[in-house]
Design a protein around this motif. Structure first.
Motif, short mmCIF file in Angstrom:
data_model
loop_
_atom_site.label_atom_id
_atom_site.label_comp_id
_atom_site.label_asym_id
_atom_site.label_seq_id
_atom_site.Cartn_x
_atom_site.Cartn_y
_atom_site.Cartn_z
N PHE A 63 39.75 23.88 18.59
CA PHE A 63 40.60 25.06 18.78
C PHE A 63 41.84 24.69 19.56
O PHE A 63 41.87 23.69 20.27
CB PHE A 63 39.83 26.20 19.46
CG PHE A 63 39.33 25.88 20.86
CD1 PHE A 63 40.13 26.14 21.95
CD2 PHE A 63 38.08 25.33 21.04
CE1 PHE A 63 39.68 25.85 23.23
CE2 PHE A 63 37.61 25.04 22.30
CZ PHE A 63 38.42 25.30 23.41
N CYS A 64 42.87 25.48 19.39
CA CYS A 64 44.15 25.24 20.05
C CYS A 64 44.02 25.62 21.52
O CYS A 64 43.50 26.68 21.84
CB CYS A 64 45.23 26.09 19.38
SG CYS A 64 46.78 26.09 20.27
N HIS A 65 44.52 24.74 22.38
CA HIS A 65 44.37 25.01 23.80
C HIS A 65 45.47 25.89 24.36
O HIS A 65 45.53 26.15 25.55
CB HIS A 65 44.23 23.70 24.58
CG HIS A 65 42.87 23.12 24.41
ND1 HIS A 65 41.96 23.05 25.42
CD2 HIS A 65 42.24 22.68 23.29
CE1 HIS A 65 40.82 22.55 24.96
NE2 HIS A 65 40.96 22.31 23.66
N LYS A 66 46.32 26.36 23.48
CA LYS A 66 47.33 27.29 23.95
C LYS A 66 47.01 28.72 23.49
O LYS A 66 46.95 29.63 24.29
CB LYS A 66 48.70 26.87 23.45
CG LYS A 66 49.78 27.60 24.18
CD LYS A 66 51.14 27.03 23.88
CE LYS A 66 52.20 27.80 24.65
NZ LYS A 66 53.52 27.57 24.06
N CYS A 67 46.80 28.85 22.20
CA CYS A 67 46.53 30.21 21.71
C CYS A 67 45.05 30.41 21.38
O CYS A 67 44.65 31.50 21.03
CB CYS A 67 47.41 30.53 20.50
SG CYS A 67 46.99 29.59 19.02
N TYR A 68 44.26 29.36 21.53
CA TYR A 68 42.81 29.43 21.33
C TYR A 68 42.40 29.83 19.92
O TYR A 68 41.37 30.45 19.72
CB TYR A 68 42.15 30.35 22.37
CG TYR A 68 42.44 29.90 23.77
CD1 TYR A 68 41.93 28.70 24.23
CD2 TYR A 68 43.24 30.66 24.61
CE1 TYR A 68 42.21 28.26 25.52
CE2 TYR A 68 43.53 30.24 25.89
CZ TYR A 68 43.01 29.04 26.33
OH TYR A 68 43.29 28.61 27.59
N GLN A 91 48.75 19.67 15.65
CA GLN A 91 49.70 20.76 15.86
C GLN A 91 49.18 22.05 15.28
O GLN A 91 48.95 22.17 14.08
CB GLN A 91 51.07 20.43 15.26
CG GLN A 91 52.08 21.52 15.60
CD GLN A 91 53.45 21.22 15.10
OE1 GLN A 91 53.63 20.56 14.09
NE2 GLN A 91 54.46 21.72 15.80
N CYS A 92 49.00 23.00 16.16
CA CYS A 92 48.53 24.32 15.77
C CYS A 92 49.64 24.99 14.98
O CYS A 92 50.78 25.05 15.42
CB CYS A 92 48.21 25.12 17.02
SG CYS A 92 47.89 26.85 16.72
N LEU A 93 49.33 25.48 13.81
CA LEU A 93 50.37 26.08 12.98
C LEU A 93 50.65 27.53 13.36
O LEU A 93 51.57 28.14 12.86
CB LEU A 93 49.99 25.97 11.49
CG LEU A 93 49.85 24.53 10.97
CD1 LEU A 93 49.47 24.53 9.51
CD2 LEU A 93 51.13 23.73 11.19
N ASP A 94 49.84 28.06 14.25
CA ASP A 94 50.09 29.43 14.71
C ASP A 94 51.12 29.47 15.82
O ASP A 94 52.06 30.25 15.78
CB ASP A 94 48.79 30.08 15.19
CG ASP A 94 47.91 30.49 14.02
OD1 ASP A 94 48.48 30.83 12.95
OD2 ASP A 94 46.69 30.47 14.16
N CYS A 95 50.93 28.60 16.82
CA CYS A 95 51.84 28.66 17.97
C CYS A 95 52.67 27.40 18.10
O CYS A 95 53.48 27.29 19.00
CB CYS A 95 51.07 28.93 19.26
SG CYS A 95 50.06 27.54 19.79
N LYS A 96 52.45 26.43 17.22
CA LYS A 96 53.19 25.16 17.19
C LYS A 96 52.88 24.25 18.38
O LYS A 96 53.59 23.27 18.60
CB LYS A 96 54.72 25.39 17.13
CG LYS A 96 55.17 26.34 16.04
CD LYS A 96 54.86 25.80 14.66
CE LYS A 96 55.24 26.82 13.60
NZ LYS A 96 54.44 26.70 12.40
#
Ligand code: ZN
Length: 110
Positions: A63-68, A91-96
């Motif tokens: 999971f993304c550690h910024k937007c989870y 690279q999370c494609l939701d929050c980059k």
């Protein structure tokens, strides 16, 4: 009652539930239900906080550690390796946000 740790058996159950939640998240993400997958990540994080257990290393990459948000390679995350920093970059494609996971010695073929 500043600090109380949960009994071992509860922490064990929490860990087990966390891995089950991630398994479900994978299933849902593959089926295109990303909202539900994200919700499972949220629940897993809540469990880990409530029971003071760490999310296993292998699962923390999911999971993304910024937007989870749940990271499904090829769908919600771009994965590449960076030989300069010797890290896997996701690279999370939701929050980059770029999540970096250093790799140690891996066999390198030219
Ligand atoms: Zn993100």
């Amino acid at each position: 009652m500043a600090r109380r740790t949960k009994p071992d058996w509860q922490q064990e159950i929490a860990k087990e539930r966390i891995s089950i939640l991630f398994k479900e998240a994978l299933k849902q993400a593959k089926a295109g239900n990303l909202d539900r997958a994200n919700r499972y990540v949220f629940l897993a994080r809540k469990l880990s906080m409530k029971y003071q257990v760490q999310i296993p290393k292998a699962l923390r990459r999911k999971f993304c550690h910024k937007c989870y948000h749940y990271l499904l390679p090829g769908k919600t995350v771009k994965v590449r390796t960076n030989p300069k920093t010797r890290a896997v970059e996701m690279q999370c494609l939701d929050c980059k946000h770029i999540n970096r996971y250093p790799y140690s010695k891996t066999k390198r073929s030219k």
